[in-house]
Design a protein around this motif. Sequence first.
Motif, short mmCIF file in Angstrom:
data_model
loop_
_atom_site.label_atom_id
_atom_site.label_comp_id
_atom_site.label_asym_id
_atom_site.label_seq_id
_atom_site.Cartn_x
_atom_site.Cartn_y
_atom_site.Cartn_z
N TRP A 35 0.98 -1.20 0.04
CA TRP A 35 -0.14 -0.06 0.08
C TRP A 35 0.94 1.05 0.11
O TRP A 35 0.54 2.35 -0.54
CB TRP A 35 -0.88 0.15 1.20
CG TRP A 35 -1.50 1.36 1.47
CD1 TRP A 35 -2.50 1.62 0.90
CD2 TRP A 35 -1.26 2.32 2.19
NE1 TRP A 35 -2.87 3.10 1.32
CE2 TRP A 35 -1.97 3.51 2.03
CE3 TRP A 35 0.01 2.56 3.12
CZ2 TRP A 35 -2.00 4.84 2.87
CZ3 TRP A 35 0.09 3.81 4.13
CH2 TRP A 35 -0.75 4.89 3.61
N ARG A 43 1.06 3.82 -2.94
CA ARG A 43 0.47 5.50 -2.62
C ARG A 43 1.22 5.93 -2.64
O ARG A 43 1.03 7.33 -3.24
CB ARG A 43 -0.29 5.21 -1.25
CG ARG A 43 -0.91 6.48 -0.83
CD ARG A 43 -2.26 6.66 -1.53
NE ARG A 43 -2.83 7.96 -1.11
CZ ARG A 43 -2.64 9.02 -1.84
NH1 ARG A 43 -2.05 9.31 -2.64
NH2 ARG A 43 -3.39 10.03 -1.37
N GLN A 85 -0.87 6.49 -6.46
CA GLN A 85 -2.33 5.88 -6.91
C GLN A 85 -2.92 5.32 -5.55
O GLN A 85 -2.21 4.87 -4.64
CB GLN A 85 -2.26 4.79 -7.74
CG GLN A 85 -1.68 5.37 -8.88
CD GLN A 85 -1.65 4.14 -10.24
OE1 GLN A 85 -2.13 3.15 -9.97
NE2 GLN A 85 -1.22 4.45 -11.23
N ARG A 86 -4.19 5.54 -5.51
CA ARG A 86 -5.09 5.35 -4.32
C ARG A 86 -5.33 3.72 -4.42
O ARG A 86 -5.33 3.23 -5.44
CB ARG A 86 -6.26 5.94 -4.09
CG ARG A 86 -6.16 7.49 -3.93
CD ARG A 86 -7.64 7.97 -3.96
NE ARG A 86 -7.45 9.52 -3.54
CZ ARG A 86 -7.46 10.00 -2.31
NH1 ARG A 86 -7.42 9.03 -1.31
NH2 ARG A 86 -7.15 11.50 -2.23
N ASN A 87 -5.48 3.09 -3.30
CA ASN A 87 -5.81 1.67 -3.22
C ASN A 87 -6.15 1.31 -1.86
O ASN A 87 -5.97 1.92 -1.10
CB ASN A 87 -4.45 0.75 -3.42
CG ASN A 87 -3.42 0.94 -2.55
OD1 ASN A 87 -2.97 0.02 -1.45
ND2 ASN A 87 -2.39 1.77 -2.82
N ASN A 88 -6.86 0.17 -1.76
CA ASN A 88 -7.47 -0.37 -0.51
C ASN A 88 -6.71 -1.46 0.32
O ASN A 88 -7.40 -1.87 1.18
CB ASN A 88 -8.91 -0.91 -1.04
CG ASN A 88 -8.85 -2.16 -1.87
OD1 ASN A 88 -7.77 -2.38 -2.30
ND2 ASN A 88 -9.90 -2.77 -2.00
#
Length: 249
Positions: free
Chosen positions: A10, A14, A19-22
């Motif tokens: 992550w 990020r 880039q956004r990620n979960n």
Amino acid sequence: MINVVLIVTWAFVRLRQHQRNNLLATAILLDVIFIAYYASLFGMYILSMPYAEAILLDGFERYMASTVILNLFIGAIALVRVLDRQQFEQNFAKRDTQAFKSATTKNIYQIATLVTGFFAITMMYSEITGTKFTNEMNHNTLPLQMSRVSKQWTHLNHRKVLIVDPEVVDVNDYYAGYVGRYWYFTDKAVGQEDFMMTPKIFKRTVEQYQYVAIPESHRTFTVLTKKVFHQHVVTGLFKVTKHGLIRMH
């Protein structure tokens, strides 16, 4: 390990790729699942088991291993989706064995496939060999003995079943009783090894039950059955009547 892999990935995606990620949310969710399962399992041992049974039942690690594997599976799904978005062609209409985002990602894919395939085959062969060895070593365990003397009952009932087991350890650690309860789907199956008693007491003891299961020959039980009921029994499932034991098929 799950937390480290998800959080490090992550942070890289990020902060480095912007880039956004979960993955961070997934790691937190898995921790909540793990802690909740741990608490509920510990509560089961504290609230639902007699103390003597809880300290003898060595299953806590096996139960926890189940949720670890589940969390590993869930985390792997989220991780693969993020890595796929980072490294591979996102237009599935164009995706084939030669469609990669760059030559570097293609090289990573090929090496990862080779390494994963090698370990998968090795672990599969190891698992097959281990299973075969276990089956050969445990060919005479109590559940397999039960399968040879009677069919498994599949409807919940409250019949009293006596499991005659010559192994003292199986009876003392409640193993014979557990096997009997699961095999005959009843909450009143009891394992017993000690039959050093008078014929009168033996008759009264047996008649307390509706069925008697003998998965393995028990010499004392056989001798007393001969004296009390004038029957020669070795192994099998028997129904208890006023006139003796009737073999069930």
